[in-house]
Each structure stands twice: as structure tokens, then as C-alpha cells.
Write a protein that holds these residues in place. Structure first.
Motif, mmCIF file in Angstrom:
data_model
loop_
_atom_site.group_PDB
_atom_site.id
_atom_site.type_symbol
_atom_site.label_atom_id
_atom_site.label_comp_id
_atom_site.label_asym_id
_atom_site.label_seq_id
_atom_site.Cartn_x
_atom_site.Cartn_y
_atom_site.Cartn_z
ATOM 1 N N PHE A 73 -28.007 12.080 -71.851
ATOM 2 C CA PHE A 73 -26.743 11.336 -71.848
ATOM 3 C C PHE A 73 -25.681 12.083 -72.653
ATOM 4 C CE2 PHE A 73 -23.818 8.522 -74.061
ATOM 5 C CZ PHE A 73 -23.156 7.964 -72.975
ATOM 6 N N PHE A 74 -26.042 12.509 -73.880
ATOM 7 C CA PHE A 74 -25.036 13.157 -74.723
ATOM 8 C C PHE A 74 -24.576 14.503 -74.144
ATOM 9 C CE2 PHE A 74 -26.712 10.375 -78.313
ATOM 10 C CZ PHE A 74 -25.567 9.586 -78.368
ATOM 11 N N HIS A 75 -25.384 15.081 -73.239
ATOM 12 C CA HIS A 75 -24.978 16.346 -72.617
ATOM 13 C C HIS A 75 -24.126 16.149 -71.366
ATOM 14 C CE1 HIS A 75 -28.410 18.354 -74.966
ATOM 15 N NE2 HIS A 75 -27.249 18.665 -75.512
ATOM 16 N N LEU A 76 -23.880 14.901 -70.959
ATOM 17 C CA LEU A 76 -23.015 14.648 -69.785
ATOM 18 C C LEU A 76 -21.569 15.036 -70.108
ATOM 19 C CD1 LEU A 76 -24.193 11.077 -68.662
ATOM 20 C CD2 LEU A 76 -24.526 13.214 -67.396
ATOM 21 N N PRO A 77 -20.745 15.299 -69.088
ATOM 22 C CA PRO A 77 -19.329 15.555 -69.360
ATOM 23 C C PRO A 77 -18.699 14.358 -70.083
ATOM 24 C CG PRO A 77 -19.866 15.932 -67.040
ATOM 25 C CD PRO A 77 -21.088 15.330 -67.662
ATOM 26 N N GLN A 78 -17.719 14.644 -70.947
ATOM 27 C CA GLN A 78 -17.070 13.606 -71.757
ATOM 28 C C GLN A 78 -16.579 12.431 -70.902
ATOM 29 O OE1 GLN A 78 -17.395 13.742 -74.966
ATOM 30 N NE2 GLN A 78 -16.239 11.881 -75.370
ATOM 31 N N SER A 79 -15.994 12.758 -69.739
ATOM 32 C CA SER A 79 -15.415 11.698 -68.897
ATOM 33 C C SER A 79 -16.504 10.729 -68.411
ATOM 34 C CB SER A 79 -14.694 12.319 -67.703
ATOM 35 O OG SER A 79 -15.606 13.140 -67.002
ATOM 36 N N GLU A 80 -17.715 11.267 -68.178
ATOM 37 C CA GLU A 80 -18.837 10.408 -67.738
ATOM 38 C C GLU A 80 -19.269 9.496 -68.881
ATOM 39 O OE1 GLU A 80 -20.684 10.053 -64.775
ATOM 40 O OE2 GLU A 80 -18.791 10.946 -64.113
ATOM 41 N N LYS A 81 -19.399 10.104 -70.084
ATOM 42 C CA LYS A 81 -19.858 9.320 -71.241
ATOM 43 C C LYS A 81 -18.869 8.199 -71.546
ATOM 44 C CE LYS A 81 -20.455 13.114 -73.793
ATOM 45 N NZ LYS A 81 -20.883 14.056 -74.835
ATOM 46 N N GLU A 82 -17.586 8.499 -71.399
ATOM 47 C CA GLU A 82 -16.584 7.491 -71.759
ATOM 48 C C GLU A 82 -16.602 6.274 -70.845
ATOM 49 O OE1 GLU A 82 -13.082 9.777 -72.721
ATOM 50 O OE2 GLU A 82 -13.988 10.155 -74.686
ATOM 51 N N LYS A 83 -17.286 6.393 -69.704
ATOM 52 C CA LYS A 83 -17.425 5.217 -68.835
ATOM 53 C C LYS A 83 -18.256 4.135 -69.541
ATOM 54 C CE LYS A 83 -16.900 7.727 -64.539
ATOM 55 N NZ LYS A 83 -17.647 8.480 -63.521
ATOM 56 N N ALA A 84 -19.058 4.548 -70.550
ATOM 57 C CA ALA A 84 -19.869 3.567 -71.304
ATOM 58 C C ALA A 84 -19.143 3.100 -72.567
ATOM 59 C CB ALA A 84 -21.219 4.177 -71.660
ATOM 60 N N GLY A 85 -17.852 3.372 -72.684
ATOM 61 C CA GLY A 85 -17.096 2.999 -73.878
ATOM 62 C C GLY A 85 -15.841 2.250 -73.495
ATOM 63 N N PRO A 86 -14.928 1.921 -74.427
ATOM 64 C CA PRO A 86 -15.112 2.121 -75.867
ATOM 65 C C PRO A 86 -16.047 1.064 -76.436
ATOM 66 C CG PRO A 86 -13.028 1.012 -75.438
ATOM 67 C CD PRO A 86 -13.635 1.283 -74.110
ATOM 68 N N PRO A 87 -16.619 1.296 -77.639
ATOM 69 C CA PRO A 87 -17.569 0.318 -78.183
ATOM 70 C C PRO A 87 -16.853 -0.979 -78.589
ATOM 71 C CG PRO A 87 -17.152 2.100 -79.768
ATOM 72 C CD PRO A 87 -16.408 2.458 -78.512
ATOM 73 N N ASP A 88 -17.467 -2.122 -78.248
ATOM 74 C CA ASP A 88 -16.744 -3.411 -78.464
ATOM 75 C C ASP A 88 -17.562 -4.464 -79.231
ATOM 76 O OD1 ASP A 88 -18.658 -3.927 -76.622
ATOM 77 O OD2 ASP A 88 -17.323 -4.628 -75.024
ATOM 78 N N PRO A 89 -18.455 -4.284 -80.173
ATOM 79 C CA PRO A 89 -18.815 -3.015 -80.804
ATOM 80 C C PRO A 89 -19.875 -2.223 -80.036
ATOM 81 C CG PRO A 89 -20.007 -4.779 -81.875
ATOM 82 C CD PRO A 89 -19.158 -5.419 -80.804
ATOM 83 N N PHE A 90 -20.442 -2.795 -78.943
ATOM 84 C CA PHE A 90 -21.521 -2.088 -78.255
ATOM 85 C C PHE A 90 -20.956 -1.172 -77.177
ATOM 86 C CE2 PHE A 90 -23.367 -6.161 -79.738
ATOM 87 C CZ PHE A 90 -24.151 -5.602 -80.744
ATOM 88 N N GLY A 91 -21.676 -0.059 -76.936
ATOM 89 C CA GLY A 91 -21.238 0.901 -75.932
ATOM 90 C C GLY A 91 -21.141 2.291 -76.537
ATOM 91 N N TYR A 92 -20.518 3.212 -75.802
ATOM 92 C CA TYR A 92 -20.392 4.604 -76.249
ATOM 93 C C TYR A 92 -19.147 4.782 -77.113
ATOM 94 C CZ TYR A 92 -19.320 9.588 -76.120
ATOM 95 O OH TYR A 92 -18.997 10.879 -76.475
ATOM 96 N N GLY A 93 -19.297 5.477 -78.223
ATOM 97 C CA GLY A 93 -18.155 5.772 -79.090
ATOM 98 C C GLY A 93 -18.155 7.238 -79.482
ATOM 99 N N SER A 94 -16.974 7.773 -79.699
ATOM 100 C CA SER A 94 -16.868 9.164 -80.135
ATOM 101 C C SER A 94 -15.828 9.244 -81.247
ATOM 102 C CB SER A 94 -16.447 10.028 -78.946
ATOM 103 O OG SER A 94 -16.093 11.306 -79.384
#
Ligand code: GA4
Length: 329
Positions: A73-94
């Protein structure tokens, strides 16, 4: 050259850096199967609020499988990872941590441990096979819960109180636990320019009762000792590290102190960690356990629920002392 280093610093501007400290060899090591473990756990919680757990019985294959899925997951392109964000508080955060402006050299997935609530947006990102990830996360979380309860039961025995006094809060189906997968990318440029490390996760204490951390073999975790000195914890990917959280500090009326800790990014290697945070149900009163109070001993804290604590915590900055509003002056 001047222009180039200015650019680098501009890019890292809001993320602070800090000098590394020497590896500390005095972290208490508890063997979960040792008959003396209960006594040693209490001593480690009093002296450090932190210890390393060995002979824990969690399957290496499970840990490796979850680590490998998460790294994918962490090696996916940034745009793909951001589909799991922003954290609300759960989800992907950077880089952003929590809702109040804290930042760090980190990317992460924060998940609710309730299987029904494990954020669909986080899981669905594993487009290759979301079910594999979901199953591994659930299996790992249940192994963490079981192990955390074993530790809490030994702790209760060591404290000479009812065996289930602490573990029942995690066993409760309404327990409020969460799970964090962290990736701290290496940061060699800054190291070369300043001889310092970027802060991945700034200093803080964990809010819950107990946290169980496992990392790969990369340094970075630092804890604050009772004398106020910060030390670097030697990494050990085969063991777990246990933190006393703010709630356990209150339940023991300050006999155990939640451990201040932080993570520095490594200049060369990626650091990867997974942490299970064991918290009580939202409506649970957080107060010193009556069976632990000595004759005439007063509570250091006014009465509050885990919900009250959380509402106040989500208004705080990472480094704030989140128990201050609940202390009796
Ligand atoms: C610190 C411990 C856990 O990582 C966490 C964090 C949470 C978050 O990242 O959303 C918080 C932080 C942590 C304490 C204060 C608040 C909430 C960010 C923040 C500024 C998941 C948790 O439970 O508390």
C-alpha cells in the motif's frame, strides 16, 4: 549550493528535526511465559511506563504477511493512497497528524478496530485483493487484543487486584480501540545538510490504557526516562513494545506514568510500525481503581469518562499533557 539547501529546507520547513541519542540498553525485557513476569511488568511500568515483550506467541507469518500487504500500500502512487484519505480521524494521512496542525515525516493508515467500522475507504484501496488485507488486519488485531489482555491480567496479578480489573475494559465489545500502520520514509538529504533527523511523530503520550507496538528493524523510537533524558530504543522486529497510556496512569492514580515518546525518521532506512491502542468503552469512567488506593489516599484526578477525555484530546496538540484538565490541583 546555497540555493539548493534553501530549497530542501523550504520543503521540510514545518517538520522539525532533532539530534539522535545513543541506543539505550536498559529497556526492561519481559518474557510473557516467565512465572516472574507479573512482578517484572509492574516494576517496568513504575520505572519506565514501557517494556519489551518477548516469547509473546504471536505468529511470525501473520506479522510478515500483514507487513508485506501494508508495504504494498505505502508503495502505491501518492494519488492512489490519497483515495483512502484524508483521515477523519480514520483513513490514510501524510505528514499531518491529528486535527490541530501537528506535522511529521510520516505517512500512515489509522483504522478503527471494530470490524464493522474498519474504514471501507482504507480497505478498498487494496484493489488487488481487499479481502486479504481485511482478513490479515482482523487476525492481527485479535492477536493484539488477546496479548494485551494477557499483559493486563499479569499486571493486575502483580498489583494484587482482581485479575480481570483491567483486561475487562478491552474485552468489552464496546471497547474503543484503534490500529495504526506507520511508514517513516528515510530522509538522507536533511541528514547530510544538518546532521539531524527529521521528527516523524513528535513527542506525546498515548491516551489509551495500553499500546502494543511492533516495528521493522529500523531505529527511530525514542522514550523519555523518568529523569527527563531521551533515549533511543534499539529496534527488535521479533518483539513487541508495550506503552502505558494516560488512562492506565489515572487508573493506578499515578503509580504508573504514561511514557512520553517520539519517533525520528532514519536517514537511510524506511521505518515501518504497527500499533494497537487498547482503549475502554466511551462511557467508561476513568478513575483510580478503589482496590489500588491505599487507606486515605485521594484521587489525583476529577471524575471523567473516556468520552470526556477524547473530546478534550482532539482539541489538543500532540505534545500537550492531556491529563492536565482532569487533575485535581
Ligand atoms: C496519539 C496516539 C495515537 O497515534 C492516536 C493519535 C491521534 C491521531 O493521530 O488522530 C491524536 C493523538 C494520538 C493524541 C492527541 C490528538 C489525537 C492526534 C492528536 C493531536 C491515534 C491517538 O489515539 O491519540
Amino acid at each position: 549550493m546555497v540555493v539548493q539547501s534553501q530549497l530542501v529546507f523550504d520543503h521540510f520547513a514545518p517538520i522539525k528535526s532533532c539530534k539522535r541519542t545513543a541506543l539505550f540498553t536498559g529497556i526492561p525485557v519481559i518474557n510473557l511465559k516467565d512465572p516472574e513476569a507479573k512482578i517484572q511488568i509492574v516494576k517496568a511500568c513504575e520505572d519506565f511506563g514501557f517494556f519489551k515483550l518477548v516469547n509473546h506467541g504471536v505468529s511470525d507469518e501473520l506479522i510478515a504477511a500483514l507487513e508485506s500487504q501494508t508495504l504494498k500500500f505505502f508503495h502505491l502512487p501518492q494519488s492512489e493512497k490519497e483515495k483512502a484519505g484524508p483521515p477523519d480521524p480514520f483513513g490514510y494521512g501524510s505528514k499531518r497528524i491529528g486535527p490541530n496542525g501537528d506535522v511529521g515525516w510520516i505517512e500512515y493508515l489509522l483504522l478503527n478496530t471494530n470490524p464493522q467500522l474498519i474504514s471501507q475507504k482504507s480497505i478498498s484501496i487494496f484493489h488487488e485483493n481487499p479481502e486479504i488485507f481485511r482478513c490479515l488486519v482482523e487476525e492481527y488485531i485479535s492477536a493484539m487484543k488477546e496479548m494485551a489482555c494477557q499483559v493486563l491480567e499479569l499486571m493486575a496479578e502483580g498489583l494484587k487486584i482482581e485479575k480481570s480489573a483491567l483486561s475487562k475494559l478491552l474485552k468489552d465489545e464496546r471497547s474503543d480501540c484503534c490500529f495504526r500502520l506507520n511508514h517513516y520514509p528515510p530522509c538522507p538529504e536533511l541528514e547530510a545538510l544538518s546532521g539531524r533527523n527529521l521528527i516523524g511523530f513528535g513527542e506525546h503520550t498515548d491516551p489509551q490504557i495500553i499500546s502494543v507496538l511492533r516495528s521493522n528493524n529500523t531505529t527511530g523510537l525514542h522514550i523519555c526516562l523518568r529523569d527527563g533524558n531521551w533515549v533511543s530504543v534499539p529496534p527488535d522486529h521479533t518483539s513487541f513494545f508495550i506503552n502505558v497510556g494516560d488512562s492506565l496512569q489515572v487508573m493506578t492514580n499515578g503509580r504508573f506514568k504514561s511514557v512520553k515518546h517520539k519517533v525520528l525518521a532514519d536517514p537511510i532506512k524506511s521505518r515501518f510500525s504497527m500499533i494497537y491502542f487498547g482503549g475502554p468503552p466511551l462511557n467508561e469512567k476513568i478513575a483510580p481503581l478503589p482496590s489500588l488506593l491505599e487507606e486515605g489516599e485521594k484521587s489525583l484526578y476529577r471524575e471523567f469518562t473516556w468520552w470526556d477525555y477524547k473530546s478534550s484530546a482532539y482539541k489538543s496538540r500532540l505534545a500537550d499533557c492531556r491529563l492536565t484538565p482532569f487533575e485535581i490541583k
